[in-house]
Each structure stands twice: as C-alpha cells, then as structure tokens.
Scaffold this motif. Structure first.
Motif, short mmCIF file in Angstrom:
data_model
loop_
_atom_site.label_atom_id
_atom_site.label_comp_id
_atom_site.label_asym_id
_atom_site.label_seq_id
_atom_site.Cartn_x
_atom_site.Cartn_y
_atom_site.Cartn_z
N LYS A 33 -12.52 42.31 -41.80
CA LYS A 33 -12.81 43.36 -42.30
C LYS A 33 -11.55 44.66 -41.82
CE LYS A 33 -17.46 46.76 -41.67
NZ LYS A 33 -18.63 46.33 -40.82
N ARG A 36 -9.24 44.78 -44.76
CA ARG A 36 -9.59 45.34 -46.16
C ARG A 36 -9.45 46.78 -46.24
NH1 ARG A 36 -14.19 39.76 -47.33
NH2 ARG A 36 -12.64 38.52 -48.19
N LYS A 37 -11.04 47.49 -45.39
CA LYS A 37 -10.61 48.57 -45.73
C LYS A 37 -9.31 49.35 -45.02
CE LYS A 37 -13.38 52.14 -43.06
NZ LYS A 37 -14.18 52.53 -41.87
N ARG A 40 -7.74 48.47 -48.85
CA ARG A 40 -8.17 49.45 -49.98
C ARG A 40 -7.46 51.09 -50.39
NH1 ARG A 40 -12.84 46.34 -49.46
NH2 ARG A 40 -14.16 47.78 -47.96
N ALA A 41 -8.22 51.42 -48.33
CA ALA A 41 -7.83 52.57 -48.86
C ALA A 41 -6.34 53.54 -48.93
CB ALA A 41 -8.33 53.16 -47.30
#
Length: 401
Positions: A33, A36-37, A40-41
């Motif tokens: 998790k 992925r965060k 993406r950022a």
C-alpha cells in the motif's frame, strides 16, 4: 557470472523501510500500500519535464521502486533483514568491502574476508547462506531475471490504389506488408538462444540513462547498451546480431471506409508490427490513391459531371437525361436562356458521408460546337446570324476602352 557481478554494496547501508515510510515489522499489505501511494505520487508520467522538482520526483520514484523490489519480495526481504542485522551488530568485523564501512581487504582482526566468501561461492564452493543471500540480493547465485517492460510495436506505412467507385462505397482490400518484428530465433531478446541474460550494467536495469544536453538541463534517453530492454546478453543472437528485430511478411485484410478521398491517410489500429513482452501492436497507416473516373469528378462530398448540350437546348430550354454513379439516370430540366457553364444540383446523388447522408451531384452544362455542319444546318445558323445581327454582343467591350 561472478557472484559479485552487479553487486550494490551500498544497499547494506540503505534503509528500505524508511524509504517506503513503513516500520520494519510492517506487513506485506502495508508495504504494498505504501509503495503504490508513493509510486503514484512520484511517477515520471505525472511529472514530465526536466525541472528541479520533476527530477527530484523521478529520483524518489527510482528509490521507492528499488526499495519495494527488495522488501516487497518475501524471500529477498528475509535475507535483507538478516544482512542488516549482521551489519548493525558488527557481525562483519572490519566492515563490508567496497563501501560497507570496512577497510580495503574487507576483514578485520578476528573477522573474515567477505570477498573470499563470495569468490568461494562463485567458484562452486560451499559458500553457505551468505553466498545465497548476497547472490539473491545483488545479482549472483539464483538471481531472478527482471520482468521486461511491455513495448508497443512499430507503426507501419503502406499505400493502396482503389477505384473511384470503391472510394465512394467503401471496400475491403488485401495488403501485403513487410514490417519490423521480433527476431524469430531469439524471440526479440537479442541474446543467443540458450543463453541467460543479466541486468544491464549501463542503466542498472532502468532501461534509460540520464543524458546532459548542456548547462543544468538533462533528459532521459533509451539506454544505448540494452536498447531499453533492461537486460543484456554476453552472446548476441547470430541471426539479428543482438538487435532483437527481424522482418515479418504477412497479408492482412484492411477495410477502407466509404467516402475516402484521394491522398487521404487511413489509420488502422493494431494492424502494425507486433509488440514486445506483451505490449500492444503498432498501427497501420494506409495512404489511399483513388483512380480517376471517366465521367465523374469529386469536390468535397459532391460529385461533379460535365454535361454536353447544344446551343438550341440552352436557348430554347430542354429536358435532358444525365447519368448518376451507380444509380438510375435522372432528368435535368434546363430553362430557356440558360447560360453556358451553369451548374445544376441534383441532391443526394454524391459521395457518402460519415453520418450516413450523401452529398450532391453537380452537373455543369457545356455547349458543344460542331466541327462540321451539313448544308441544312449551315443555312439555319446563317439565318439565325442574320436575324440577330442588329444586336451586337461585343458593343460593351469598347464602351470604356
């Protein structure tokens, strides 16, 4: 390949958990998790350009990906944790070689030389768990090849000549294409069949390198060593000489839509060269040449037709039949006194449009002057000349000359 090939000694001093912003005892779900965060950022696609902020995001993305590649894999994570514990607890007295914090030899008093351990592993000796651990993490031993990035196939250009009627109504044609394709012997890898790849040392598996373009500016370029494939082979494929590409000849059926114009470029998605590593196929671009028609021409969505008429038909008026393309003839009503060159519009008898409607037929009347007159016709024309001689046609030409 030596067990030290591709080794990243600085990993022992990197805290991958801190890079991902999680605790050391974080679960696999929490690690995933967090990755992925952060991905993406900081993804390069979300921060294009070469500004300082964009470069910082790109660098962060690479670090996050590197961290997840290790601690996101249960087996690698276990070995990484073991290595970190040994390093933090002084298990390698004298430090690690090549930047792990030790001296030149990599061993201190009462310690042992990690280089000797790895060389023993590479020579086929019983290197033990340490050889396995560093081999899995740094490129030796049982290293897993990285997943190659999917790459879209190349676009292909072709040409086709179709008839005037087919251009109006649409047609399916056969095209013989010769295009770039993965080499049939190495399946596009570029390596000699039967050999194994290793991570490209030039780009370290990223597939691209950062090149300076002058001053403070730089840009990402496809790695020249691996061509963006991330992996390289020591022995190139003898068929494609390491390029991974070859030629493919095939015949496809291509649908040319109704209403296509001469010189128009049609795009057929997914009909180009095959992609690599599961990537989509490229597109096919077909430049269409339309053969001229003996009678009809075209102006936008309208058809054009030159209609030969006689002088008396224009002077006295007439009803004349004209052809339509692919349909029944229509009757054109020519009023008396129609000037030469007038264009009449017959609605709905032109080219098909994309919305299902059709353009018009534009019929232009053109007086045909006979090259030879028989005696009766000549007498009639001379009588007409005599009857109209009092109304000179060119009087106004000299009025303001």
């Amino acid at each position: 390949m030596s067990a030290t090939d591709g080794m990243r000694a600085d990993w022992a001093q990197k805290d991958f958990y801190a890079e991902l912003g999680v605790k050391k005892d974080a679960t696999a779900v929490e690690i995933k998790k967090a990755y992925r965060k952060l991905a993406r950022a900081n993804h390069p696609d979300s921060h294009p350009g070469e500004s300082a902020e964009a470069r910082a995001k790109h660098e962060k993305f690479k670090k996050v990906a590197e961290a997840y590649d290790v601690v996101g894999d249960p087996e690698k994570r276990k070995k990484y944790d073991e290595m970190r514990e040994l390093y933090a607890g002084g298990g390698f007295r004298g430090g690690f070689p090549g930047g792990f914090g030790g001296g030149a030899g990599g061993a201190g008093a009462g310690g042992f030389d990690l280089n000797d351990l790895l060389r023993d592993r590479a020579a086929g000796g019983a290197g033990g768990g340490f050889g396995d651990m560093f081999g899995d993490l740094f490129g030796g031993g049982r290293q897993r090849p990285q997943q190659r990035r999917p790459r879209k196939g190349a676009d292909v250009e072709s040409g086709a000549t179709i008839s005037f009627t087919d251009a109006l109504e649409g047609v399916t044609i056969s095209l013989r294409l010769t295009s770039d394709a993965p080499c049939p012997d190495c399946n596009g890898t570029g390596g000699k069949p039967g050999t194994k790849p290793h991570v490209c040392p030039e780009c370290e598996g990223a597939g691209f390198v950062v090149a300076s373009v002058g001053g403070a500016f730089s840009m990402n370029e496809t790695c020249p060593a691996c061509g963006g494939r991330q992996l390289v082979y020591d022995e190139p494929c003898p068929t494609c000489h390491g390029s991974g590409r070859g030629l493919s000849a095939r015949t496809i059926q291509a649908r040319i839509p109704a209403g296509v114009k001469d010189g128009q470029r049609i795009r057929l998605r997914g009909k180009g060269a095959a992609g690599e590593s599961g990537g989509p196929a490229g597109d096919l671009f077909v430049t269409v040449k339309v053969s001229p028609h003996r009678l009809f021409g075209r102006k936008d969505d309208n058809l054009t037709l030159e209609v030969p008429v006689s002088f008396d038909e224009l002077a006295l008026g007439a009803e004349i039949k004209i052809p339509t393309l692919g349909g029944a003839p229509v009757t054109l009503k020519v009023p008396a006194g129609t000037p030469n060159g007038r264009t009449f519009r017959v609605r709905g008898r032109g080219a098909a449009r994309s919305d299902g409607t059709r353009g018009d037929l534009l019929a232009t009347v053109e007086v045909q002057v006979p090259a030879v007159l028989d005696t009766e016709a000549r007498e009639a024309v001379e009588a007409y000349r005599a009857a109209t001689s009092s109304r000179p046609l060119r009087a106004n030409l000299f009025k303001d000359a």
